[in-house]
Design an enzyme around this catalytic site. Structure first.
Site, PDB file in Angstrom:
ATOM      1  N   LYS A  11      54.436 -36.075  -6.181  1.00  0.00           N
ATOM      2  CA  LYS A  11      55.758 -35.595  -6.625  1.00  0.00           C
ATOM      3  C   LYS A  11      56.312 -34.628  -5.585  1.00  0.00           C
ATOM      4  O   LYS A  11      55.560 -34.017  -4.809  1.00  0.00           O
ATOM      5  CB  LYS A  11      55.695 -34.932  -7.992  1.00  0.00           C
ATOM      6  N   PRO A  95      48.289 -35.467   1.043  1.00  0.00           N
ATOM      7  CA  PRO A  95      47.611 -34.298   1.597  1.00  0.00           C
ATOM      8  C   PRO A  95      47.170 -33.336   0.498  1.00  0.00           C
ATOM      9  O   PRO A  95      47.844 -33.202  -0.527  1.00  0.00           O
ATOM     10  CB  PRO A  95      48.667 -33.653   2.491  1.00  0.00           C
ATOM     11  N   ILE A  96      46.036 -32.683   0.731  1.00  0.00           N
ATOM     12  CA  ILE A  96      45.456 -31.774  -0.280  1.00  0.00           C
ATOM     13  C   ILE A  96      46.090 -30.387  -0.176  1.00  0.00           C
ATOM     14  O   ILE A  96      46.363 -29.905   0.923  1.00  0.00           O
ATOM     15  CB  ILE A  96      43.930 -31.663  -0.059  1.00  0.00           C
ATOM     16  N   ALA A  98      49.038 -29.256  -0.879  1.00  0.00           N
ATOM     17  CA  ALA A  98      50.253 -29.397  -0.074  1.00  0.00           C
ATOM     18  C   ALA A  98      51.530 -29.222  -0.876  1.00  0.00           C
ATOM     19  O   ALA A  98      52.617 -29.265  -0.325  1.00  0.00           O
ATOM     20  CB  ALA A  98      50.256 -30.778   0.590  1.00  0.00           C
ATOM     21  N   GLY A  99      51.423 -29.068  -2.190  1.00  0.00           N
ATOM     22  CA  GLY A  99      52.625 -28.923  -3.023  1.00  0.00           C
ATOM     23  C   GLY A  99      53.154 -30.246  -3.552  1.00  0.00           C
ATOM     24  O   GLY A  99      54.293 -30.334  -4.000  1.00  0.00           O
ATOM     25  N   SER A 104      46.587 -33.270  -9.442  1.00  0.00           N
ATOM     26  CA  SER A 104      47.108 -33.510 -10.795  1.00  0.00           C
ATOM     27  C   SER A 104      47.392 -34.994 -11.026  1.00  0.00           C
ATOM     28  O   SER A 104      47.127 -35.533 -12.103  1.00  0.00           O
ATOM     29  CB  SER A 104      48.422 -32.742 -10.994  1.00  0.00           C
ATOM     30  N   ASP A 137      50.785 -29.277 -13.892  1.00  0.00           N
ATOM     31  CA  ASP A 137      51.512 -30.452 -13.383  1.00  0.00           C
ATOM     32  C   ASP A 137      50.964 -31.772 -13.938  1.00  0.00           C
ATOM     33  O   ASP A 137      51.577 -32.820 -13.765  1.00  0.00           O
ATOM     34  CB  ASP A 137      51.386 -30.537 -11.856  1.00  0.00           C
TER      35      ASP A 137
HETATM   36  P1  ATP Z   1      50.462 -28.682  -6.962  1.00  0.00           P
HETATM   37  O1  ATP Z   1      51.617 -29.295  -6.254  1.00  0.00           O
HETATM   38  O2  ATP Z   1      50.198 -29.260  -8.338  1.00  0.00           O
HETATM   39  O3  ATP Z   1      50.412 -27.174  -6.920  1.00  0.00           O
HETATM   40  P2  ATP Z   1      48.843 -29.205  -4.676  1.00  0.00           P
HETATM   41  O4  ATP Z   1      49.360 -30.485  -4.137  1.00  0.00           O
HETATM   42  O5  ATP Z   1      49.342 -27.964  -4.025  1.00  0.00           O
HETATM   43  O6  ATP Z   1      49.131 -29.143  -6.219  1.00  0.00           O
HETATM   44  P3  ATP Z   1      46.213 -30.305  -4.814  1.00  0.00           P
HETATM   45  O7  ATP Z   1      46.260 -31.321  -3.733  1.00  0.00           O
HETATM   46  O8  ATP Z   1      46.268 -30.783  -6.209  1.00  0.00           O
HETATM   47  O9  ATP Z   1      47.293 -29.157  -4.591  1.00  0.00           O
HETATM   48  O10 ATP Z   1      44.867 -29.471  -4.542  1.00  0.00           O
HETATM   49  C1  ATP Z   1      44.664 -28.191  -5.000  1.00  0.00           C
HETATM   50  C2  ATP Z   1      43.161 -27.916  -5.120  1.00  0.00           C
HETATM   51  O11 ATP Z   1      42.577 -28.810  -6.058  1.00  0.00           O
HETATM   52  C3  ATP Z   1      42.388 -28.108  -3.823  1.00  0.00           C
HETATM   53  O12 ATP Z   1      41.683 -26.928  -3.584  1.00  0.00           O
HETATM   54  C4  ATP Z   1      41.440 -29.253  -4.084  1.00  0.00           C
HETATM   55  O13 ATP Z   1      40.153 -29.059  -3.513  1.00  0.00           O
HETATM   56  C5  ATP Z   1      41.334 -29.318  -5.596  1.00  0.00           C
HETATM   57  N1  ATP Z   1      41.178 -30.708  -6.111  1.00  0.00           N
HETATM   58  C6  ATP Z   1      40.417 -31.079  -7.111  1.00  0.00           C
HETATM   59  N2  ATP Z   1      40.516 -32.392  -7.348  1.00  0.00           N
HETATM   60  C7  ATP Z   1      41.373 -32.890  -6.470  1.00  0.00           C
HETATM   61  C8  ATP Z   1      41.887 -34.193  -6.208  1.00  0.00           C
HETATM   62  N3  ATP Z   1      41.502 -35.265  -6.914  1.00  0.00           N
HETATM   63  N4  ATP Z   1      42.792 -34.317  -5.238  1.00  0.00           N
HETATM   64  C9  ATP Z   1      43.203 -33.234  -4.531  1.00  0.00           C
HETATM   65  N5  ATP Z   1      42.725 -31.999  -4.718  1.00  0.00           N
HETATM   66  C10 ATP Z   1      41.834 -31.802  -5.673  1.00  0.00           C
END
Ligand code: ATP
Length: 287
Positions: A11, A95-96, A98-99, A104, A137
């Site tokens: 998203k 990407p992990i 990353a927003g 989720s 989320d």
């Molecule tokens: P949001 O936009 O909901 O704030 P994000 O994109 O910033 O989320 P994620 O990629 O969901 O962040 O990752 C946040 C943390 O969740 C990371 O530290 C990661 O190690 C952990 N995590 C646990 N399970 C997963 C998964 N299946 N995919 C990605 N990250 C995961």
């Protein structure tokens, strides 16, 4: 059914307003969420012996810390009559940290998928509230689309799909901790008034998005302070005929919207910063 493949779309936020700090320590938000075509791919396979996570990404946890694992755990707790086991393979394309709600969306997809795999009827409302425990989320990610979210992000109201819009997402090789961004936000920024009603009215009643309204992200300053590369990325986007450019969530992903697929693909193909993650794609409706 023994196995199942499914997509877990990312998203972006078209607007993110922090209304204030709640007594429970969480922030009260108003958000516009939008699913995009960039997606993780997930394979579920029935297998006795508990929940096993495998993934293409070496940095991803494979135990209980993985949000997909937590979703599977909730599923089996609620359906104790089933043989307790599944193998979950996550092809990580988002990407992990990353927003873009990467974790989720995996959790929501696993929950959706397990109901299909075991051919059970799901009570959508109940699923949403069960998934809140994993993260705010996650309920949105169950069905995605164009959605107004409030509270911590878990109160959802569907909006008409904004239509197919082409976009480029760019994520610098820099992981941002969401709590760190909110902490800095609290320190440096006073709450500002946001004209969210006009944004909602625009999305509900007009054919065209008026990007001059409050399509803004309150976390921008905090996020840019933590990750100065965001500014460099925005500067590159400035010279690309983008209709609109913004940070998604707490960053550091920046996205730009274009009026044609060709423009978006050209920007992605010619992206000059070699260490960034870059993907061209489009907005998608609820799934
Ligand atoms: P949001 O936009 O909901 O704030 P994000 O994109 O910033 O989320 P994620 O990629 O969901 O962040 O990752 C946040 C943390 O969740 C990371 O530290 C990661 O190690 C952990 N995590 C646990 N399970 C997963 C998964 N299946 N995919 C990605 N990250 C995961």
């Amino acid at each position: 059914m023994r196995e199942l493949y499914l997509k877990a779309p990312a998203k972006i936020n078209l607007a993110l307003h922090v209304k204030g700090l709640r007594e429970d320590g969480f922030h009260e938000l108003q958000l516009i969420m939008q699913s995009i075509s960039l997606a993780d791919r997930i394979k579920l396979k029935k297998k006795s012996g508990g929940i096993i996570i495998k993934t293409s990404h070496t940095e991803l946890p494979t135990g209980k810390e993985n949000l997909a694992y937590q979703a599977a755990e909730i599923f089996f707790e609620q359906n104790p009559e089933l043989e307790q086991g599944v193998e979950i393979y996550i092809e990580k394309n988002i990407p992990i940290a990353a927003g873009m709600a990467g974790g989720s969306t995996d959790a929501a997809a696993v929950m959706r998928g397990l109901y299909q795999l075991f051919e059970l009827k799901a009570d959508f409302k109940k699923l949403r509230s069960d998934l809140e425990a994993i993260g705010s989320d996650v309920p949105y990610c169950l069905a995605g689309g164009t959605v107004y979210a409030a509270g911590r992000g878990e109160i959802l109201e569907s909006l008409p799909f904004i239509g197919e819009k082409y976009l480029v997402v760019v994520t610098p090789a820099f992981k941002i901790s969401t709590p760190a961004v909110y902490k800095l936000y609290d320190e440096i920024q006073g709450y500002r008034k946001f004209n969210f009603d006009l944004v909602l009215d625009n999305l509900q009643n007009d054919e065209k998005i008026d990007w001059s309204l409050d399509y803004k992200n309150d976390l921008k300053n905090a996020s840019e302070k933590i990750c100065p590369e965001i500014r460099e990325i925005k500067d590159i986007f400035k010279n690309t005929e983008a209709e609109f450019t913004m940070i998604s969530g707490s960053g550091p992903t920046v996205f730009s919207i274009y009026d044609s697929r060709e423009k978006a693909e050209k920007v992605a193909a010619g992206w000059p910063r070699k260490n960034d993650f870059v993907a061209a794609g489009k907005t998608i409706d609820s799934y």
